[in-house]
Design a protein around this motif. Structure first.
Motif, PDB file in Angstrom:
ATOM      1  N   SER A 298       0.820  -1.219   0.000  1.00  0.00           N
ATOM      2  CA  SER A 298       0.000   0.000   0.000  1.00  0.00           C
ATOM      3  C   SER A 298       0.850   1.264   0.000  1.00  0.00           C
ATOM      4  N   GLU A 299       2.038   1.211   0.619  1.00  0.00           N
ATOM      5  CA  GLU A 299       2.928   2.364   0.649  1.00  0.00           C
ATOM      6  C   GLU A 299       3.359   2.756  -0.766  1.00  0.00           C
ATOM      7  N   LEU A 300       3.697   1.764  -1.575  1.00  0.00           N
ATOM      8  CA  LEU A 300       4.097   2.038  -2.954  1.00  0.00           C
ATOM      9  C   LEU A 300       2.900   2.408  -3.824  1.00  0.00           C
ATOM     10  N   VAL A 301       1.774   1.771  -3.578  1.00  0.00           N
ATOM     11  CA  VAL A 301       0.562   2.103  -4.346  1.00  0.00           C
ATOM     12  C   VAL A 301       0.221   3.583  -4.180  1.00  0.00           C
ATOM     13  N   ALA A 302       0.357   4.087  -2.954  1.00  0.00           N
ATOM     14  CA  ALA A 302      -0.034   5.471  -2.661  1.00  0.00           C
ATOM     15  C   ALA A 302       0.788   6.493  -3.428  1.00  0.00           C
ATOM     16  N   MET A 303       2.023   6.167  -3.790  1.00  0.00           N
ATOM     17  CA  MET A 303       2.855   7.146  -4.481  1.00  0.00           C
ATOM     18  C   MET A 303       2.953   6.893  -5.986  1.00  0.00           C
ATOM     19  N   SER A 304       2.176   5.911  -6.494  1.00  0.00           N
ATOM     20  CA  SER A 304       2.274   5.537  -7.898  1.00  0.00           C
ATOM     21  C   SER A 304       1.177   6.173  -8.739  1.00  0.00           C
ATOM     22  N   ALA A 305       1.525   6.528  -9.979  1.00  0.00           N
ATOM     23  CA  ALA A 305       0.531   7.055 -10.912  1.00  0.00           C
ATOM     24  C   ALA A 305      -0.389   5.951 -11.405  1.00  0.00           C
ATOM     25  N   ARG A 306       0.107   4.733 -11.483  1.00  0.00           N
ATOM     26  CA  ARG A 306      -0.667   3.593 -11.964  1.00  0.00           C
ATOM     27  C   ARG A 306      -0.050   2.336 -11.399  1.00  0.00           C
ATOM     28  N   VAL A 307      -0.874   1.305 -11.149  1.00  0.00           N
ATOM     29  CA  VAL A 307      -0.390   0.043 -10.602  1.00  0.00           C
ATOM     30  C   VAL A 307      -1.034  -1.107 -11.361  1.00  0.00           C
ATOM     31  N   LEU A 308      -0.219  -2.061 -11.793  1.00  0.00           N
ATOM     32  CA  LEU A 308      -0.702  -3.311 -12.373  1.00  0.00           C
ATOM     33  C   LEU A 308      -0.424  -4.442 -11.395  1.00  0.00           C
ATOM     34  N   VAL A 309      -1.307  -5.402 -11.321  1.00  0.00           N
ATOM     35  CA  VAL A 309      -1.086  -6.583 -10.489  1.00  0.00           C
ATOM     36  C   VAL A 309      -0.251  -7.574 -11.300  1.00  0.00           C
ATOM     37  N   SER A 310       0.882  -7.989 -10.750  1.00  0.00           N
ATOM     38  CA  SER A 310       1.756  -8.917 -11.468  1.00  0.00           C
ATOM     39  C   SER A 310       1.505 -10.374 -11.098  1.00  0.00           C
ATOM     40  N   TRP A 311       0.971 -10.616  -9.911  1.00  0.00           N
ATOM     41  CA  TRP A 311       0.553 -11.958  -9.500  1.00  0.00           C
ATOM     42  C   TRP A 311      -0.312 -11.842  -8.263  1.00  0.00           C
ATOM     43  N   SER A 312      -1.138 -12.834  -8.036  1.00  0.00           N
ATOM     44  CA  SER A 312      -1.971 -12.888  -6.835  1.00  0.00           C
ATOM     45  C   SER A 312      -2.272 -14.341  -6.534  1.00  0.00           C
ATOM     46  N   THR A 313      -1.967 -14.759  -5.322  1.00  0.00           N
ATOM     47  CA  THR A 313      -2.234 -16.149  -4.954  1.00  0.00           C
ATOM     48  C   THR A 313      -3.732 -16.452  -4.932  1.00  0.00           C
ATOM     49  N   PRO A 314      -4.585 -15.631  -4.278  1.00  0.00           N
ATOM     50  CA  PRO A 314      -6.018 -15.951  -4.279  1.00  0.00           C
ATOM     51  C   PRO A 314      -6.725 -15.636  -5.597  1.00  0.00           C
ATOM     52  N   HIS A 315      -6.155 -14.735  -6.402  1.00  0.00           N
ATOM     53  CA  HIS A 315      -6.813 -14.338  -7.661  1.00  0.00           C
ATOM     54  C   HIS A 315      -5.807 -14.317  -8.811  1.00  0.00           C
ATOM     55  N   PRO A 316      -5.280 -15.488  -9.190  1.00  0.00           N
ATOM     56  CA  PRO A 316      -4.276 -15.522 -10.256  1.00  0.00           C
ATOM     57  C   PRO A 316      -4.816 -15.023 -11.591  1.00  0.00           C
ATOM     58  N   GLU A 317      -6.123 -15.087 -11.775  1.00  0.00           N
ATOM     59  CA  GLU A 317      -6.713 -14.645 -13.039  1.00  0.00           C
ATOM     60  C   GLU A 317      -6.631 -13.135 -13.247  1.00  0.00           C
ATOM     61  N   LEU A 318      -6.297 -12.393 -12.197  1.00  0.00           N
ATOM     62  CA  LEU A 318      -6.248 -10.929 -12.287  1.00  0.00           C
ATOM     63  C   LEU A 318      -4.842 -10.394 -12.563  1.00  0.00           C
ATOM     64  N   ALA A 319      -3.871 -11.285 -12.758  1.00  0.00           N
ATOM     65  CA  ALA A 319      -2.515 -10.839 -13.079  1.00  0.00           C
ATOM     66  C   ALA A 319      -2.522 -10.056 -14.386  1.00  0.00           C
ATOM     67  N   GLY A 320      -1.866  -8.913 -14.357  1.00  0.00           N
ATOM     68  CA  GLY A 320      -1.809  -8.035 -15.516  1.00  0.00           C
ATOM     69  C   GLY A 320      -2.875  -6.958 -15.532  1.00  0.00           C
ATOM     70  N   LYS A 321      -3.829  -7.018 -14.605  1.00  0.00           N
ATOM     71  CA  LYS A 321      -4.924  -6.056 -14.574  1.00  0.00           C
ATOM     72  C   LYS A 321      -4.557  -4.830 -13.723  1.00  0.00           C
ATOM     73  N   PRO A 322      -5.077  -3.647 -14.073  1.00  0.00           N
ATOM     74  CA  PRO A 322      -4.854  -2.455 -13.242  1.00  0.00           C
ATOM     75  C   PRO A 322      -5.546  -2.582 -11.891  1.00  0.00           C
ATOM     76  N   LEU A 323      -4.835  -2.183 -10.838  1.00  0.00           N
ATOM     77  CA  LEU A 323      -5.381  -2.298  -9.483  1.00  0.00           C
ATOM     78  C   LEU A 323      -6.641  -1.468  -9.314  1.00  0.00           C
ATOM     79  N   ASP A 324      -6.681  -0.258  -9.869  1.00  0.00           N
ATOM     80  CA  ASP A 324      -7.861   0.582  -9.677  1.00  0.00           C
ATOM     81  C   ASP A 324      -9.087  -0.013 -10.357  1.00  0.00           C
ATOM     82  N   GLU A 325      -8.891  -0.689 -11.484  1.00  0.00           N
ATOM     83  CA  GLU A 325     -10.024  -1.330 -12.158  1.00  0.00           C
ATOM     84  C   GLU A 325     -10.534  -2.520 -11.358  1.00  0.00           C
ATOM     85  N   ILE A 326      -9.621  -3.258 -10.732  1.00  0.00           N
ATOM     86  CA  ILE A 326     -10.037  -4.379  -9.884  1.00  0.00           C
ATOM     87  C   ILE A 326     -10.862  -3.872  -8.712  1.00  0.00           C
ATOM     88  N   ALA A 327     -10.365  -2.807  -8.057  1.00  0.00           N
ATOM     89  CA  ALA A 327     -11.094  -2.235  -6.923  1.00  0.00           C
ATOM     90  C   ALA A 327     -12.476  -1.745  -7.352  1.00  0.00           C
TER      91      ALA A 327
END
Length: 484
Positions: A298-327
């Motif tokens: 969350s510390e890095l997310v707060a200072m970033s212009a954009r964030v992509l998810v590179s992997w997720s153990t509970p949601h592997p299908e969301l890898a490559g998706k923008p974090l704000d769109e997931i939210a």
């Protein structure tokens, strides 16, 4: 570019009529290079030299194989020993164990906490001792050479019962014992990741005491510093203090200035680094992108212009998706989305291109990818770093000369990491080589398609054996474990 066969002779392979860029920064020159076994036999105008195999390299650049000084390939070299993601870029040597995380020596029986899980979430894939890791590499080699650092966080996880404090004298002694065993078994130094929760509570003196194990030329200290944002200059001073106090070389990993309010601070940080270089042994590396990647934080997310998810153990299908769109799709705020996705990784658009270019152009900077090979949707630096330097920053932007770019990816890197016989084209050195087309070389990996091999890399040799030829790995695995 063609091959031809000749009668047996003193040279096994002769590369003819290449534009030789030797890794020292010297001007390119036309010439030939002869190989015998795993070594460069001769270099220059070798018109009378015969060889069992002749490679016509007219129109191509011949350079030392690139040294990726900042990787997390500790497990990848075992799990995927062809290492296409690296040899396709011209990389012939990888430095593993960076950012305080290494696959050995981990003496804990519990699951590896973040960021150790970037290497593997499975404790059984770690090694209890460095010597066992080294033995595995020697018995089951990769296509590339490997030089290995020991991770400070790996030591802490194995020795300490709680990571939210600095280590006691007894715990430092135990960690130092493991480190000294590793150095004796071929490790080249210690890495720290003081930014991460596994090491954030460590006081500077803890790192100094461990680093003293490398004094007298026994190794180096590389560091993902405590702060690469608002406190970046203070973190630099801590790094310099560690090196001076322990009397060891220090290398600043993936130097950057994160967050919009820190854009342009590389003017000040590079001035500090240049001043420190006048007093002590200091180096730095950089990757040629304005986006970072690590665990989802969350510390890095707060200072970033954009964030992509590179992997997720509970949601592997969301890898490559923008974090704000997931939210937004989940109708939750970003912090809750991070919680639902975790454990997970992120790609953070958090740097200014002008800072990246300024750091890359700094005379003493070397190049490392910082790629994460086990991410489901990795940052494109894993596949594209070195051709990106050659294509974008040499040919297109003219930020660097070809000779200086090659020096930053080979000769200077070998000097920083004490890799004897590597990084320069000269008789007697190991035949780690790359042949590429200076007019075509470019990265093709993107944030949308991060695993595309680069263009323009024709051949790659490691210890005299070809590991990449015309767009494919060869099946050869001549890599070795390298020490200082």
């Amino acid at each position: 570019m063609t091959d031809s066969q000749s009668s047996p002779s003193p040279a096994d392979i002769l590369i003819r009529d290449a534009l030789i860029v030797d890794g020292t920064g010297a001007p390119a020159r036309l010439g030939d290079l002869a190989i015998k076994d795993d070594r460069i036999l001769a270099i220059g105008e070798l018109g009378d030299c015969a060889a069992g195999r002749i490679i016509d390299a007219r129109g191509l650049v011949l350079a030392p194989g690139f040294i990726d000084v900042h990787t997390h390939d500790d497990r990848a070299v075992l799990a995927d020993p062809q290492m296409a993601c690296k040899v396709s870029q011209g990389v012939t040597t990888v430095i593993v164990g960076n950012c305080g995380i290494s696959l050995s020596p981990l003496v804990s029986s519990g699951p590896p906490p973040p960021p150790l899980d970037l290497l593997s979430p499975d404790r059984n894939e770690f090694f209890d001792s460095f010597s066992s890791y080294a033995a595995r590499l020697e018995a089951d080699p990769a296509a590339v050479n490997v030089a290995a650092l020991v991770g400070h966080s790996t030591l802490r996880v194995g020795v300490m019962d709680a990571l939210d404090r600095t280590a006691s004298g007894k715990e430092i002694a135990a960690m130092r014992g493991l480190l000294e065993e590793a150095l004796a078994s071929g490790a080249i130094g210690l890495s720290t990741g003081l930014f991460y929760p596994t090491a954030r509570a460590a006081e500077t003196e803890e790192v100094i005491e461990l680093s003293r194990a490398m004094a007298g030329g026994q190794g180096i200290h590389t560091t993902h510093m405590r702060d690469e944002a608002d406190g970046v200059e203070e973190a630099l001073e801590e790094t310099f203090l560690i090196g001076r106090s322990a009397e060891v070389p220090v290398i600043i990993s993936h130097h950057k200035c994160m967050g919009a309010k820190n854009y342009g601070r590389s003017h000040a940080t590079l001035a500090r680094i240049a001043a420190a270089m006048g007093r002590q042994d200091v180096g730095l590396d950089v990757y040629p992108y304005s986006a970072a990647s690590t665990i989802l934080n969350s510390e890095l997310v707060a200072m970033s212009a954009r964030v992509l998810v590179s992997w997720s153990t509970p949601h592997p299908e969301l890898a490559g998706k923008p974090l704000d769109e997931i939210a937004a799709a989940w109708q939750v705020d970003v912090d809750e989305a991070i919680g639902r996705l975790s454990p997970a990784g992120g790609i953070y658009f958090v740097m200014d291109e002008a800072d990246v270019k300024r750091i890359l152009a700094f005379p003493n900077t070397v190049v490392g990818s910082d790629g994460l090979p086990h991410d489901r949707h990795p940052h494109p630096r894993l596949w594209g770093t070195f051709p990106r330097v050659l294509g974008r920053y040499v040919r297109e932007d003219a930020l660097l000369t070809l000779e200086d770019a090659v020096r930053k990816m080979s000769g200077l890197s070998a000097r920083y990491f004490g890799l004897e016989g590597r990084g320069e084209l000269k008789a007697g050195n190991y035949a780690d080589l790359v042949l590429f087309d200076r007019d075509e070389v470019i990265d093709l990996a993107t944030f949308e398609r991060p695993d595309r091999p680069s263009a323009g890399i024709h051949r790659v040799m490691v210890n005299g054996r070809e590991v990449w030829n015309r767009g494919a790995t060869t099946g050869e695995r001549p890599g070795r474990l390298l020490g200082r």
